[in-house]
Design an enzyme around this catalytic site. Sequence first.
Site, PDB file in Angstrom:
ATOM      1  N   LEU A 183      50.903  58.118  30.080  1.00 41.27           N
ATOM      2  CA  LEU A 183      50.226  59.588  29.949  1.00 41.27           C
ATOM      3  C   LEU A 183      48.937  59.823  31.006  1.00 41.27           C
ATOM      4  O   LEU A 183      48.694  58.755  31.558  1.00 41.27           O
ATOM      5  CB  LEU A 183      49.543  59.553  28.410  1.00 41.27           C
ATOM      6  CG  LEU A 183      50.358  59.549  27.078  1.00 41.27           C
ATOM      7  CD1 LEU A 183      49.703  59.126  25.936  1.00 41.27           C
ATOM      8  CD2 LEU A 183      51.306  60.512  27.062  1.00 41.27           C
ATOM      9  N   ALA A 184      48.538  60.896  30.887  1.00 40.94           N
ATOM     10  CA  ALA A 184      47.425  61.084  31.683  1.00 40.94           C
ATOM     11  C   ALA A 184      46.254  60.008  31.664  1.00 40.94           C
ATOM     12  O   ALA A 184      45.724  59.452  32.781  1.00 40.94           O
ATOM     13  CB  ALA A 184      46.887  62.543  31.641  1.00 40.94           C
ATOM     14  N   GLU A 185      45.984  59.561  30.352  1.00 37.34           N
ATOM     15  CA  GLU A 185      45.023  58.436  30.194  1.00 37.34           C
ATOM     16  C   GLU A 185      45.324  57.803  28.887  1.00 37.34           C
ATOM     17  O   GLU A 185      45.767  58.463  28.067  1.00 37.34           O
ATOM     18  CB  GLU A 185      43.590  59.147  30.039  1.00 37.34           C
ATOM     19  CG  GLU A 185      42.764  58.940  31.145  1.00 37.34           C
ATOM     20  CD  GLU A 185      42.798  60.142  32.075  1.00 37.34           C
ATOM     21  OE1 GLU A 185      42.742  60.245  33.362  1.00 37.34           O
ATOM     22  OE2 GLU A 185      43.463  61.309  31.722  1.00 37.34           O
ATOM     23  N   THR A 186      44.898  56.467  29.027  1.00 28.06           N
ATOM     24  CA  THR A 186      44.903  55.467  27.782  1.00 28.06           C
ATOM     25  C   THR A 186      43.527  55.076  27.749  1.00 28.06           C
ATOM     26  O   THR A 186      42.998  54.550  28.643  1.00 28.06           O
ATOM     27  CB  THR A 186      46.000  54.400  27.834  1.00 28.06           C
ATOM     28  OG1 THR A 186      47.259  54.730  28.113  1.00 28.06           O
ATOM     29  CG2 THR A 186      45.770  53.281  26.700  1.00 28.06           C
ATOM     30  N   HIS A 204      39.052  64.195  27.838  1.00 26.01           N
ATOM     31  CA  HIS A 204      39.891  64.693  26.942  1.00 26.01           C
ATOM     32  C   HIS A 204      40.204  62.998  25.982  1.00 26.01           C
ATOM     33  O   HIS A 204      40.530  63.095  24.635  1.00 26.01           O
ATOM     34  CB  HIS A 204      41.389  65.135  27.404  1.00 26.01           C
ATOM     35  CG  HIS A 204      42.646  64.182  27.807  1.00 26.01           C
ATOM     36  ND1 HIS A 204      42.480  63.761  29.147  1.00 26.01           N
ATOM     37  CD2 HIS A 204      43.474  63.798  27.208  1.00 26.01           C
ATOM     38  CE1 HIS A 204      43.394  62.907  29.240  1.00 26.01           C
ATOM     39  NE2 HIS A 204      43.964  62.913  28.101  1.00 26.01           N
TER      40      HIS A 204
END
Length: 261
Positions: free
Chosen positions: A44-47, A73
């Site tokens: 994902l874009a960020e964890t 986010h």
Amino acid sequence: MKFPIYQADAFTDQLFGGNPAAIVPLKEWLPASKMQKIAAENNLAETAFFISQGENFELRWFTPELEIDLCGHATLATAHILFTELGYSREIIHFHTLKAGTLTVTKKDDLYTLNFPSRVPHLCEIPEGLLGAIGGKPPIEVLNSRDYILVYEAETDVLALKPDFTALAKISPMGVIATAKGNHSDFVSRFFIPAAGINEDPVTGSAHCNLIPYWAEKLGKKELHAYQVSARRGELWCELKGDRVLMTGKAVTYLKGEIYI
């Protein structure tokens, strides 16, 4: 070892909208290399990873490729999980971060307000190859803060962009923001950061740390309504407060589970 994991969509009130983030609560920090592998596996874009420190929390964010200095986010998504799944009952959450200082999230009804640093962009020289890599019409201004900001004449110009992500990753180690006045909002944007393993980020709080001071000055107003016009689309209510920016949005939970490492 097993750890709980959650996934939430941020800056939206609809599943499969906004920007998804994974959230992993920890009792103590794992090695950074291990957290990086988890983030790459999540893809994902960020964890976001967090640990509690009394009434406050330490927070870190990883893209599939690297640990990042600021992420809106995933911070919103973490706060959402703390409030809705993990029993946090105070009105405000304080997150201590490695490079962005203390960030707060306040909840009122189903809205979350992030208090982040303002990053005022400045006019800059255009890096060689950037306009060719981004494609589309030439921007009317190019600025820089952490990321390059390309300002376009119209929302349609931003929507029409079809970047060459391979070329873009070689030009900018961080992100490229495309923005314009909105047809149904004060401004719109898109955010590209292929060097961090994310071709187009669906909704980007850190990009709005640049965009809010820029558009507040251009439009002569401190309260702004914004859309990030990616395919998943996100909505933000923004405010410039001195050297800070406020970003308000919603979030929905998508997944609860466990990971085994």
